[in-house]
Design a protein around this motif. Structure first.
Motif, PDB file in Angstrom:
ATOM      1  N   TYR A   1       2.165   6.551  -4.681  1.00 44.78           N
ATOM      2  CA  TYR A   1       1.704   6.516  -3.288  1.00 44.78           C
ATOM      3  C   TYR A   1       0.181   6.625  -3.298  1.00 44.78           C
ATOM      4  O   TYR A   1      -0.380   7.701  -3.093  1.00 44.78           O
ATOM      5  CB  TYR A   1       2.338   7.659  -2.485  1.00 44.78           C
ATOM      6  N   PRO A   2      -0.490   5.509  -3.563  1.00 45.64           N
ATOM      7  CA  PRO A   2      -1.916   5.581  -3.890  1.00 45.64           C
ATOM      8  C   PRO A   2      -2.854   5.862  -2.711  1.00 45.64           C
ATOM      9  O   PRO A   2      -4.004   6.205  -2.924  1.00 45.64           O
ATOM     10  CB  PRO A   2      -2.209   4.191  -4.481  1.00 45.64           C
ATOM     11  N   TYR A   3      -2.389   5.715  -1.486  1.00 44.80           N
ATOM     12  CA  TYR A   3      -3.301   5.898  -0.354  1.00 44.80           C
ATOM     13  C   TYR A   3      -3.048   7.223   0.339  1.00 44.80           C
ATOM     14  O   TYR A   3      -1.910   7.686   0.424  1.00 44.80           O
ATOM     15  CB  TYR A   3      -3.114   4.778   0.674  1.00 44.80           C
ATOM     16  N   VAL A   4      -4.132   7.802   0.869  1.00 48.10           N
ATOM     17  CA  VAL A   4      -3.977   9.001   1.689  1.00 48.10           C
ATOM     18  C   VAL A   4      -4.106   8.590   3.148  1.00 48.10           C
ATOM     19  O   VAL A   4      -5.137   8.058   3.565  1.00 48.10           O
ATOM     20  CB  VAL A   4      -5.048  10.050   1.350  1.00 48.10           C
ATOM     21  N   LEU A   5      -3.044   8.801   3.891  1.00 46.35           N
ATOM     22  CA  LEU A   5      -3.076   8.484   5.327  1.00 46.35           C
ATOM     23  C   LEU A   5      -3.500   9.734   6.093  1.00 46.35           C
ATOM     24  O   LEU A   5      -2.853  10.777   5.999  1.00 46.35           O
ATOM     25  CB  LEU A   5      -1.691   8.037   5.793  1.00 46.35           C
ATOM     26  N   LEU A   6      -4.586   9.609   6.828  1.00 44.20           N
ATOM     27  CA  LEU A   6      -5.057  10.723   7.655  1.00 44.20           C
ATOM     28  C   LEU A   6      -4.641  10.449   9.099  1.00 44.20           C
ATOM     29  O   LEU A   6      -4.892   9.361   9.613  1.00 44.20           O
ATOM     30  CB  LEU A   6      -6.580  10.834   7.588  1.00 44.20           C
TER      31      LEU A   6
ATOM     32  N   LEU B   1       3.888   0.976   6.020  1.00 46.63           N
ATOM     33  CA  LEU B   1       3.393   2.187   5.364  1.00 46.63           C
ATOM     34  C   LEU B   1       4.625   2.990   4.940  1.00 46.63           C
ATOM     35  O   LEU B   1       5.502   3.258   5.757  1.00 46.63           O
ATOM     36  CB  LEU B   1       2.551   3.028   6.314  1.00 46.63           C
ATOM     37  N   ILE B   2       4.653   3.333   3.669  1.00 48.68           N
ATOM     38  CA  ILE B   2       5.843   4.011   3.148  1.00 48.68           C
ATOM     39  C   ILE B   2       5.430   5.325   2.506  1.00 48.68           C
ATOM     40  O   ILE B   2       4.554   5.356   1.633  1.00 48.68           O
ATOM     41  CB  ILE B   2       6.534   3.112   2.100  1.00 48.68           C
ATOM     42  N   SER B   3       6.040   6.409   2.973  1.00 52.79           N
ATOM     43  CA  SER B   3       5.808   7.701   2.322  1.00 52.79           C
ATOM     44  C   SER B   3       7.134   8.164   1.738  1.00 52.79           C
ATOM     45  O   SER B   3       8.145   7.473   1.867  1.00 52.79           O
ATOM     46  CB  SER B   3       5.300   8.730   3.328  1.00 52.79           C
ATOM     47  N   LYS B   4       7.131   9.335   1.139  1.00 48.58           N
ATOM     48  CA  LYS B   4       8.401   9.857   0.606  1.00 48.58           C
ATOM     49  C   LYS B   4       9.372  10.196   1.721  1.00 48.58           C
ATOM     50  O   LYS B   4      10.549  10.406   1.475  1.00 48.58           O
ATOM     51  CB  LYS B   4       8.122  11.133  -0.189  1.00 48.58           C
TER      52      LYS B   4
ATOM     53  N   GLY C   1       9.465   8.615   5.017  1.00 46.39           N
ATOM     54  CA  GLY C   1       9.826   7.596   5.992  1.00 46.39           C
ATOM     55  C   GLY C   1       8.935   6.391   5.855  1.00 46.39           C
ATOM     56  O   GLY C   1       8.078   6.329   4.969  1.00 46.39           O
ATOM     57  N   GLU C   2       9.169   5.407   6.716  1.00 39.87           N
ATOM     58  CA  GLU C   2       8.310   4.237   6.690  1.00 39.87           C
ATOM     59  C   GLU C   2       8.127   3.704   8.100  1.00 39.87           C
ATOM     60  O   GLU C   2       8.990   3.879   8.962  1.00 39.87           O
ATOM     61  CB  GLU C   2       8.889   3.152   5.780  1.00 39.87           C
ATOM     62  N   ILE C   3       6.957   3.092   8.321  1.00 43.94           N
ATOM     63  CA  ILE C   3       6.703   2.482   9.623  1.00 43.94           C
ATOM     64  C   ILE C   3       5.954   1.173   9.432  1.00 43.94           C
ATOM     65  O   ILE C   3       5.299   0.967   8.424  1.00 43.94           O
ATOM     66  CB  ILE C   3       5.847   3.384  10.550  1.00 43.94           C
ATOM     67  N   GLN C   4       6.069   0.350  10.467  1.00 41.59           N
ATOM     68  CA  GLN C   4       5.394  -0.933  10.446  1.00 41.59           C
ATOM     69  C   GLN C   4       4.241  -0.861  11.441  1.00 41.59           C
ATOM     70  O   GLN C   4       4.411  -0.361  12.550  1.00 41.59           O
ATOM     71  CB  GLN C   4       6.415  -1.978  10.883  1.00 41.59           C
ATOM     72  N   VAL C   5       3.089  -1.381  11.030  1.00 42.92           N
ATOM     73  CA  VAL C   5       1.932  -1.249  11.917  1.00 42.92           C
ATOM     74  C   VAL C   5       0.903  -2.335  11.606  1.00 42.92           C
ATOM     75  O   VAL C   5       0.849  -2.837  10.472  1.00 42.92           O
ATOM     76  CB  VAL C   5       1.339   0.181  11.783  1.00 42.92           C
ATOM     77  N   GLY C   6       0.111  -2.713  12.600  1.00 44.51           N
ATOM     78  CA  GLY C   6      -0.934  -3.721  12.421  1.00 44.51           C
ATOM     79  C   GLY C   6      -2.186  -3.127  11.782  1.00 44.51           C
ATOM     80  O   GLY C   6      -2.476  -1.947  11.942  1.00 44.51           O
ATOM     81  N   VAL C   7      -2.917  -3.978  11.076  1.00 45.34           N
ATOM     82  CA  VAL C   7      -4.096  -3.523  10.345  1.00 45.34           C
ATOM     83  C   VAL C   7      -5.362  -3.773  11.149  1.00 45.34           C
ATOM     84  O   VAL C   7      -5.508  -4.801  11.801  1.00 45.34           O
ATOM     85  CB  VAL C   7      -4.214  -4.290   9.012  1.00 45.34           C
ATOM     86  N   LYS C   8      -6.266  -2.834  11.101  1.00 45.25           N
ATOM     87  CA  LYS C   8      -7.604  -3.037  11.632  1.00 45.25           C
ATOM     88  C   LYS C   8      -8.571  -2.672  10.508  1.00 45.25           C
ATOM     89  O   LYS C   8      -8.416  -1.634   9.872  1.00 45.25           O
ATOM     90  CB  LYS C   8      -7.806  -2.144  12.843  1.00 45.25           C
TER      91      LYS C   8
ATOM     92  N   ILE D   1       1.370   0.897   0.578  1.00 46.12           N
ATOM     93  CA  ILE D   1       1.314  -0.142   1.604  1.00 46.12           C
ATOM     94  C   ILE D   1       2.059  -1.362   1.098  1.00 46.12           C
ATOM     95  O   ILE D   1       1.870  -1.773  -0.047  1.00 46.12           O
ATOM     96  CB  ILE D   1      -0.152  -0.556   1.882  1.00 46.12           C
ATOM     97  N   ARG D   2       2.918  -1.908   1.930  1.00 51.32           N
ATOM     98  CA  ARG D   2       3.552  -3.163   1.565  1.00 51.32           C
ATOM     99  C   ARG D   2       3.244  -4.198   2.624  1.00 51.32           C
ATOM    100  O   ARG D   2       3.372  -3.939   3.828  1.00 51.32           O
ATOM    101  CB  ARG D   2       5.064  -2.969   1.429  1.00 51.32           C
ATOM    102  N   LYS D   3       2.808  -5.355   2.186  1.00 53.45           N
ATOM    103  CA  LYS D   3       2.507  -6.425   3.147  1.00 53.45           C
ATOM    104  C   LYS D   3       3.793  -7.032   3.657  1.00 53.45           C
ATOM    105  O   LYS D   3       4.755  -7.146   2.924  1.00 53.45           O
ATOM    106  CB  LYS D   3       1.699  -7.519   2.441  1.00 53.45           C
ATOM    107  N   ILE D   4       3.797  -7.399   4.940  1.00 54.73           N
ATOM    108  CA  ILE D   4       4.975  -8.122   5.421  1.00 54.73           C
ATOM    109  C   ILE D   4       4.555  -9.501   5.931  1.00 54.73           C
ATOM    110  O   ILE D   4       3.503  -9.665   6.456  1.00 54.73           O
ATOM    111  CB  ILE D   4       5.722  -7.401   6.564  1.00 54.73           C
TER     112      ILE D   4
END
Ligand code: SF4
Ligand code: SF4
Ligand code: SF4
Ligand code: FES
Ligand code: FES
Lengths: 834, 161
Positions: free
Chosen positions: A722-727, A774-777, A779-786, A831-834
């Motif tokens: 899980y290489p990214y830290v989501l704040l 965005l996937i964590s241990k 859960g996961e959610i789908q979201v747009g990128v800025k 992060i997984r691209k869709i």
């Protein structure tokens, strides 16, 4: 204070020094017309409606830019002045479309009023009309370029007070247009440019043709969104809200509002409002009458209590509801049910701050909004007041405008870090080691000796020079220093301990403090005893005899479960029934899966709400509750100000106020509260909680809080999977279920998005607008990128509170051992691209 | 707005902006020379240029936009390869600027403010160019031409491809 003597139209007055002529005139009741002058803005001297004669000065002068001096003799009425002002008005009218008939500003318009006053205005100009039209580039504000009188109040209010600088004069010259930049994106939807516009050139698009003032009723209330507790003026037509404005410079907000307060009212009349109680029968909701429903609730609760005892029943009170309803809620749980399992979502923030406060012997000064405005320095730790508490944010801007300095420590890039004079970008989750370092420098407390400065510095990610500067920041000018702390601290492990250290630091140095509170009544719900271990007024359970006497029932001796302990108990079968008043834990609490399982394990779930929220959809009984506009009571703001408000619109048939539901349910359960109305309820509270709001520190204090071990780790650590830290961040445009039902806020921002560093985006081959998972241990959610160039590589930022993508479902729910608050500021993701 | 968070100047331009900033006490004060660079780099003052200036100087895009729309030599639309500014103020008008305008419009087959189909010329009117003594005058890119006649214009324009 010394005064000066000035003469207006041969009459001598005394007034304070340091005013302009127009300010002196306003204070003394001498009339001078104006378009561009507004007390709260810097003077412009642009419209020349305020021309006056100063004796001894040959030409007419603008009263709004001329300082009033001792001995000055001013003429405000003469043939010459009248002619000059009339000429200005003639000039304005030459280009004005005169479409008052369908202008929303009509009857409240300065141009109409002044034209009426001057009446016989000539029309000597024959300009071709400037067909500049109306622009709808702003989704909430209509800008009618033709009606504009070029007073620049909108530009000044947007820059000087709101700090957004979103509107400016473009194409300056004969056809100056007050516009935003093409494509917009800078407006913060405070709507202040609407209020200050003297004409109908900036208008509220939610209101368009909503009614003339004489067709509306207006009444003051308190904004239901955040802990600022702004005064709002509700405008109603035919018993429906049509517009919200700030009061005229009243309340803590002094004439400002944020997007939520002004444009967030749409939920009140949302067609999805619940209007009939619902009972789940064979898996499906069926509508039922109130009597039947409350009887059903009473019977089910009584049966559970009879079989398993009152200790299997819990309650979640509401950071949204009134002080009075929360007071009744805990009284209901404690004496009618007989359980101390009482908590609310204040557990996610204020309850932890409170735990810190209760564990501190020293009594630091609590700041007010006024103190912030007048401060010289503000230090923000782990908070983003510009998003969570925008009006507090404006107080900080006002402080800066007066020359004050804002420093902030935050791992995120936020509106507040951008505003700051200095931003210390600490590592994720490093608020507590930072506070430990500051406490070591400032307190000289031997119990902190086991920590090493170099270790702490390494954990904060700051250099020791930075830390030394931060420590020094708190040493000087303490009387004019305010420390602001928020969820970055309260949601950290040992956050309550850190708050306690911060308060000791403030008390020792003489600085004052404030907590940012996201929800309108976090503080009130806690102070009314919606806590597992505290009674109203924060009285410890050892004082329960006093309350038992007043309430005529017995209160359990041992503290109950806090919010997550209730959920845990439910999962383990130790809690059978839960009564939730005005909260939505399935969305607002971290670790959605856990919450869902817990709620699913209950035998009986009652939810009282405005909407069929996700939590309500899991309930056995749903009770339709009234909104703030339909009930009376009080909210306690983040300063501790208890602010009462009246009910201004009638409730729909079938909807009931929280307090009334509780009273009626108590009767059904055979232990009816003898209360007639909110006034008698208020009287009961006042008699039990003397000086509600000013807490009796020494009487309610708890034991000091334990310190973390020196080896404690705070950050997100490393995890190659899980290489990214989501704040997690906060958003001005959403903070819960009401905001997600407010059409105005949806217009301001449609969807949540995740901020991604430009370089990371290039590596991931994703771009602006792309959807990612965005996937964590957890859960996961789908979201747009800025894309964002400001945030460091390897980190992501995403706001809470949007219903379309909820980052709380990615979080764990590890609890702090002191405050029982979940740590909810960051999580590692991939992060997984869709 | 899409992309505004990422718009930026090239490294070379950023260095030049650094140099410019040294001349001013505040970043805001440097907005005009920086806008000029932006026009060079992005071809005109479009959304990207506004965002890049705003990012470089830390002032809002609306504030940059307000300034850019005031000065007639900043353009919101991309211009032709060569820009002709024909003065239309008093002295030039008295000495025949109007007929020169007609000539130019006819010759290039465009109206004032427009760009030729091949992108070779954009025709713009200018406020007084401060050379009334030599009126009528025009500016082609950075070159100045005075005492104009139709023939002189034809000759001059040949130099610009
Ligand atoms: S609504 Fe507020 S932020 Fe937006 S343009 Fe008006 S004053 Fe500025
Ligand atoms: S839009 Fe209104 S506030 Fe702004 S300059 Fe025009 S008249 Fe003044
Ligand atoms: S600052 Fe808070 S209380 Fe004030 S208007 Fe905004 S949401 Fe409402
Ligand atoms: S009010 Fe004084 S110039 Fe406008
Ligand atoms: S009028 Fe043309 S240069 Fe002055």
């Amino acid at each position: 204070m010394s005064t000066i003597k000035i003469t207006f139209d041969d009459k001598m007055y005394e007034t304070e020094p340091g005013l302009t002529v127009i300010q002196a005139a306003d204070r003394l009741g001498v009339f001078i017309p104006r378009f561009c002058y507004l007390e709260k803005l810097s003077p412009l001297g642009g419209c020349r409606m305020c021309l006056v004669t100063l004796k001894g000065v040959p030409k007419l002068q603008t009263a709004c830019t001329t300082p009033a001096k001792d001995g000055m003799e001013i003429i405000t009425r003469s043939e010459e002045i009248h002619k000059a002002r009339k000429a200005m008005l003639e000039f304005q009218l030459a280009q004005h479309p005169l479409d008052c008939f369908y202008c929303d500003k009509a009857t409240e318009c300065d141009l109409q009023d002044l034209t009426y006053l001057f009446a016989d205005i000539e029309h000597r100009y024959d300009f071709p009309p400037h067909k500049r039209g109306t622009v709808y580039e702003n989704r909430l504000i209509e800008r009618n370029l033709e009606r504009c009188v070029h007073c620049e109040r909108c530009i000044r209010v947007c820059g000087e007070i709101q700090g957004a600088h979103a509107v400016n004069a473009t194409k300056r010259g004969r056809v100056t247009e007050m516009r935003e930049v093409p494509g917009g994106g800078e407006c913060q939807y405070c709507g202040h440019c609407i209020d200050v516009c003297p004409v109908g050139a900036n208008l509220d698009r939610l209101f368009t043709y909503g009614g003339r003032p004489f067709q509306m009723e207006m009444g003051d209330s308190i904004c239901p969104y955040c802990g600022c507790g702004c005064t709002v003026s509700l405008n109603m037509r035919d018993e429906k809200l049509v517009r919200v404005r700030p009061g005229v410079d009243t309340g803590v907000n002094k004439g400002s509002l944020c997007a939520r307060g002004r444009f967030g009212w749409g939920f009140v009349h949302d067609p999805a409002r619940l209007t009939r109680p619902l009972i789940r029968k064979e898996g499906k909701f069926v509508e039922a009458g109130w009597d039947e429903t409350l009887l059903y609730v009473a019977t089910r609760l009584e049966k559970i209590i009879k079989e398993k005892g009152p200790g299997v029943v819990g309650g979640i009170g509401s950071v949204r509801s009134t002080d009075e309803a929360n007071y009744l809620f805990q009284r209901f749980l404690r004496t009618v049910i007989g359980s101390n399992h009482i908590d609310s979502s204040a557990r996610l923030n204020y309850a932890a701050a409170l735990a810190g406060w209760l564990g501190t012997k020293e009594d630091a000064r609590e700041a007010t909004f006024e103190n912030v405005r007048e401060a010289h320095r503000v230090l923000v730790i782990g908070a983003d007041p510009l998003e969570t508490n925008p009006i507090l944010g404006l107080a900080i801007k006002a402080m800066q405008n007066r020359g004050g300095t804002l420093w902030i420590t935050d791992p995120r890039v936020t509106l507040t870090t951008r505003l700051s004079n200095r931003h210390f970008p600490i590592s994720a989750g490093a608020e507590v080691p930072l506070i430990l370092a500051l406490a070591r420098a400032g307190l000289k407390d031997p119990s902190l000796s086991e920590f090493r400065d170099t270790d702490l510095a390494a954990r904060t990610g700051l250099s020791s020079e930075d830390l030394a500067e931060l420590a020094a920041f708190l040493e000087e000018d303490a009387a004019k220093t305010v420390i602001l702390a928020g969820r970055g601290v309260t949601q950290a492990p040992f956050g309550a301990t850190a708050i306690s250290l911060l308060l000791r630091l403030a008390a020792t140095k003489g600085a004052s403090y404030l907590f940012t509170l996201d929800k309108n009544n976090e503080r009130g719900s806690c102070e009314m005893g919606v806590l597992p271990d505290r009674l109203p007024g924060l009285a410890p359970l050892s004082e329960k005899a006093r309350f038992e006497k007043a309430w005529g029932g017995r209160i359990p001796e041992t503290p109950g479960y806090s919010a997550y302990e209730m959920l845990q108990a439910a999962r383990e079968g130790k809690l059978s029934a839960l009564y939730i008043m005005g909260e939505n834990p399935l969305v607002d609490f971290p670790d959605t899966k856990f919450v869902e399982e817990a709620l699913g394990s209950l035998d009986f779930l009652v939810v009282q709400d405005l909407f069929r929220t996700r939590t309500a959809s899991m309930a056995d009984v749903v009770l339709p509750a009234a909104s703030f506009a339909e009930k009376s009571g009080s909210f306690t703001n983040l300063e501790g100000r208890v602010q009462r408000f009246p009910s201004l619109i009638p409730t729909e048939e079938g909807v009931r106020a929280d307090a009334r539901i509780l009273v009626e349910l108590s009767r059904k359960m055979g232990k009816g509260f003898a209360l007639k109305n909110i006034a008698s309820l208020r009287a009961e509270i006042d008699s039990l909680v003397p000086m509600n709001g000013t807490r009796r520190k020494l009487e309610v204090m708890g034991p000091p809080l334990s310190l973390p071990g020196a080896e404690m780790h705070w950050g997100p650590g490393e995890d190659p999977d899980y290489p990214y830290v989501l704040l997690l961040t906060s958003s001005l445009y959403r903070n819960g279920s009401m905001s997600n039902r407010a059409v105005g806020l949806k217009k301001a921002q449609q969807k949540a998005c995740v901020l991604l560093n430009e370089g990371d985006a290039a590596v991931l081959k994703t771009g602006e607008g792309d959807k990612v998972m965005l996937i964590s241990k957890y859960g996961e959610i789908q979201v747009g990128v800025k894309l964002c160039h400001e945030i460091p590589g390897g980190t992501l930022q995403m706001p809470e509170g949007f219903s379309d993508a909820n980052p709380k479902s990615l979080l764990p729910h590890e609890l702090d051992q002191v405050s029982r608050t979940p740590m909810a500021r960051f999580v590692r993701v991939k992060i997984r691209k869709i | 707005m899409q992309g505004t968070m990422t718009a930026k100047f090239s490294e070379e331009m950023l260095k030049r902006i650094e140099e410019i900033l040294k001349r001013y006490a505040t970043k805001r004060a440097a907005v005009l020379p920086v806008l000029y660079l932006a026009q060079k780099e992005f071809g005109c003052i479009n959304d990207t240029a506004l965002a890049a200036v705003s990012r470089a100087l830390k002032i809002s895009r609306a504030d940059v936009y307000g300034l850019a729309t005031f000065y007639s030599m900043f353009h919101e639309e991309p211009l032709g390869r060569n820009v002709i500014f024909l003065c239309d103020n008093l002295a030039c008008t008295l000495l025949g600027a109007e007929s020169l305008r007609d000539h130019l419009e006819k010759k290039l087959d465009i109206r004032m403010g427009e760009t030729t189909a091949d992108g070779r010329f954009t025709l713009k009117n200018a406020e007084c160019l401060g050379a009334c003594g030599q009126a009528p005058v025009m500016l082609v890119n950075d070159d100045f031409y005075e005492g104009l006649t139709e023939a002189r214009i034809d000759e001059v324009l040949e130099k610009y491809k």
